[in-house]
Write a protein that holds these residues in place. Structure first.
Motif, short mmCIF file in Angstrom:
data_model
loop_
_atom_site.label_atom_id
_atom_site.label_comp_id
_atom_site.label_asym_id
_atom_site.label_seq_id
_atom_site.Cartn_x
_atom_site.Cartn_y
_atom_site.Cartn_z
N VAL A 40 73.38 0.00 -55.12
CA VAL A 40 72.50 -0.36 -56.23
C VAL A 40 71.34 -1.23 -55.78
CG1 VAL A 40 72.37 -1.65 -58.41
CG2 VAL A 40 74.35 -0.19 -57.93
N MET A 41 71.62 -2.25 -54.99
CA MET A 41 70.62 -3.28 -54.69
C MET A 41 69.36 -2.72 -54.03
SD MET A 41 71.94 -5.86 -56.11
CE MET A 41 70.80 -7.13 -55.64
N GLU A 42 69.50 -1.68 -53.22
CA GLU A 42 68.33 -1.10 -52.56
C GLU A 42 67.39 -0.42 -53.56
OE1 GLU A 42 71.62 1.96 -52.48
OE2 GLU A 42 71.49 -0.20 -52.10
N HIS A 43 67.88 -0.16 -54.77
CA HIS A 43 67.06 0.45 -55.81
C HIS A 43 66.23 -0.59 -56.59
CE1 HIS A 43 68.90 4.51 -55.66
NE2 HIS A 43 69.96 3.83 -55.26
N ILE A 44 66.54 -1.85 -56.41
CA ILE A 44 65.87 -2.94 -57.14
C ILE A 44 64.62 -3.36 -56.36
CG2 ILE A 44 66.14 -5.28 -58.06
CD1 ILE A 44 68.14 -3.33 -59.31
N PRO A 45 63.47 -3.52 -57.02
CA PRO A 45 62.29 -4.02 -56.31
C PRO A 45 62.59 -5.39 -55.67
CG PRO A 45 61.67 -3.14 -58.44
CD PRO A 45 63.17 -3.17 -58.41
N LYS A 46 62.07 -5.60 -54.50
CA LYS A 46 62.36 -6.80 -53.71
C LYS A 46 62.11 -8.09 -54.50
CE LYS A 46 61.61 -8.64 -49.09
NZ LYS A 46 60.94 -8.40 -47.80
N PRO B 52 65.88 4.13 -45.74
CA PRO B 52 64.67 4.23 -46.56
C PRO B 52 64.33 5.68 -46.91
CG PRO B 52 64.07 4.00 -44.27
CD PRO B 52 65.58 3.95 -44.33
N ASP B 53 63.20 5.85 -47.53
CA ASP B 53 62.60 7.15 -47.81
C ASP B 53 63.46 8.06 -48.66
OD1 ASP B 53 60.32 6.43 -46.39
OD2 ASP B 53 61.19 7.11 -44.50
N VAL B 54 64.08 7.50 -49.68
CA VAL B 54 64.77 8.33 -50.67
C VAL B 54 63.78 8.44 -51.82
CG1 VAL B 54 66.73 8.50 -52.23
CG2 VAL B 54 67.03 7.52 -49.94
N GLN B 55 63.27 9.65 -52.03
CA GLN B 55 62.22 9.83 -53.02
C GLN B 55 62.57 10.91 -54.04
OE1 GLN B 55 58.25 10.01 -51.67
NE2 GLN B 55 58.47 8.24 -50.33
N HIS B 56 61.97 10.76 -55.20
CA HIS B 56 62.06 11.79 -56.24
C HIS B 56 60.67 11.90 -56.86
CE1 HIS B 56 63.71 14.26 -59.42
NE2 HIS B 56 63.09 13.48 -60.31
N ASN B 57 60.11 13.08 -56.80
CA ASN B 57 58.75 13.31 -57.33
C ASN B 57 57.75 12.29 -56.80
OD1 ASN B 57 59.67 15.53 -58.76
ND2 ASN B 57 59.93 14.39 -60.66
N GLY B 58 57.87 11.95 -55.52
CA GLY B 58 56.93 11.04 -54.88
C GLY B 58 57.16 9.57 -55.13
N VAL B 59 58.23 9.22 -55.83
CA VAL B 59 58.53 7.81 -56.12
C VAL B 59 59.68 7.37 -55.21
CG1 VAL B 59 59.33 6.17 -57.85
CG2 VAL B 59 57.73 7.98 -58.49
N ASP B 60 59.49 6.23 -54.54
CA ASP B 60 60.50 5.68 -53.65
C ASP B 60 61.65 5.11 -54.47
OD1 ASP B 60 61.94 4.58 -51.58
OD2 ASP B 60 60.41 3.10 -51.02
N LEU B 61 62.84 5.66 -54.29
CA LEU B 61 64.02 5.19 -55.03
C LEU B 61 64.71 4.03 -54.33
CD1 LEU B 61 65.59 8.58 -56.17
CD2 LEU B 61 63.97 7.13 -57.38
N HIS B 62 64.33 3.74 -53.10
CA HIS B 62 64.89 2.61 -52.34
C HIS B 62 63.76 1.65 -51.96
CE1 HIS B 62 68.85 4.64 -50.79
NE2 HIS B 62 68.76 4.63 -52.11
N PRO B 63 63.21 0.91 -52.92
CA PRO B 63 62.09 0.02 -52.60
C PRO B 63 62.49 -1.24 -51.85
CG PRO B 63 62.67 -0.23 -54.89
CD PRO B 63 63.51 0.91 -54.35
N CYS B 64 63.79 -1.50 -51.73
CA CYS B 64 64.22 -2.73 -51.06
C CYS B 64 65.24 -2.41 -49.97
CB CYS B 64 64.80 -3.72 -52.06
SG CYS B 64 65.01 -5.37 -51.34
N VAL B 65 64.76 -1.83 -48.90
CA VAL B 65 65.62 -1.57 -47.74
C VAL B 65 65.30 -2.65 -46.71
CG1 VAL B 65 66.17 0.05 -45.90
CG2 VAL B 65 65.73 0.89 -48.20
N GLU B 66 66.28 -3.49 -46.48
CA GLU B 66 66.12 -4.61 -45.54
C GLU B 66 67.29 -4.61 -44.57
OE1 GLU B 66 63.53 -6.59 -45.33
OE2 GLU B 66 62.51 -5.84 -47.13
N ALA B 67 67.13 -5.33 -43.48
CA ALA B 67 68.18 -5.43 -42.47
C ALA B 67 69.38 -6.20 -43.04
CB ALA B 67 67.64 -6.16 -41.24
N PRO B 68 70.57 -5.95 -42.49
CA PRO B 68 71.77 -6.64 -43.00
C PRO B 68 71.63 -8.16 -43.05
CG PRO B 68 72.43 -4.87 -41.55
CD PRO B 68 70.93 -4.96 -41.46
N HIS B 69 71.01 -8.77 -42.04
CA HIS B 69 70.90 -10.24 -42.04
C HIS B 69 70.07 -10.73 -43.23
CE1 HIS B 69 67.19 -9.25 -39.79
NE2 HIS B 69 66.74 -10.38 -40.30
#
Length: 157
Positions: A99-105, A130-147
């Motif tokens: 879920v968290m990767e779908h939330i804006p940072k 990253p780069d999970v998209q639907h109709n050109g919209v990024d569904l994973h806007p918050c992909v960050e390193a584990p740390h």
């Protein structure tokens, strides 16, 4: 309705398996085992998708499990992770899996503040790709390193 919510409503309604999780797989069954070992009396599953986790937890003896999602028609409660309609510390365990990767940072702190307010403990699993998209919209806007994620959650422990 904002664009993000409209996209997720489309994903849930196009007849795909979006939001479904097969808890019979080894990976997902370990997740259930991990949650059950904490013996929560109540679970709030945020971003529940098709509410599969609550169905499995109820079958496992955790009768109070509520699924929350801001767009899924099968959620028990329709609400955003940033504004949960529950009393303080009303759930033993908050779960949010993929879920968290779908939330804006810039909204992560708001969500974690809500999780800490409503729940006594938090269990999360975060997708790091990253780069999970639907109709050109990024569904994973918050992909960050584990740390990065560990440091974010440390502020709420």
């Amino acid at each position: 309705m904002n664009k993000q919510k409209q996209i997720y409503k489309e994903l849930y309604n196009i007849g795909s398996n979006y939001g479904h999780h097969d808890f019979n797989t080894k990976k997902r069954s370990r997740e259930i085992d991990y949650i059950i070992q904490y013996r929560p009396e109540s679970v709030l599953d945020i971003g529940c998708g098709s509410n599969d986790l609550c169905r499995v937890l109820k079958q496992s003896g955790i009768s109070k499990c509520i699924g929350v999602d801001f767009a899924s028609p099968t959620a028990d409660v329709i609400a955003s992770a940033q504004d949960l309609p529950f009393d303080n510390k009303s759930y033993d365990l908050i779960t949010c899996s993929d879920v968290m990767e779908h939330i804006p940072k810039d909204e992560i702190n708001i969500c974690l503040t809500e999780f800490s307010r409503v729940g006594k403990r938090i269990y999360t699993k975060i997708a790091l790709f990253p780069d999970v998209q639907h109709n050109g919209v990024d569904l994973h806007p918050c992909v960050e390193a584990p740390h990065w994620w560990i440091n974010m959650f440390k502020n709420f422990c």
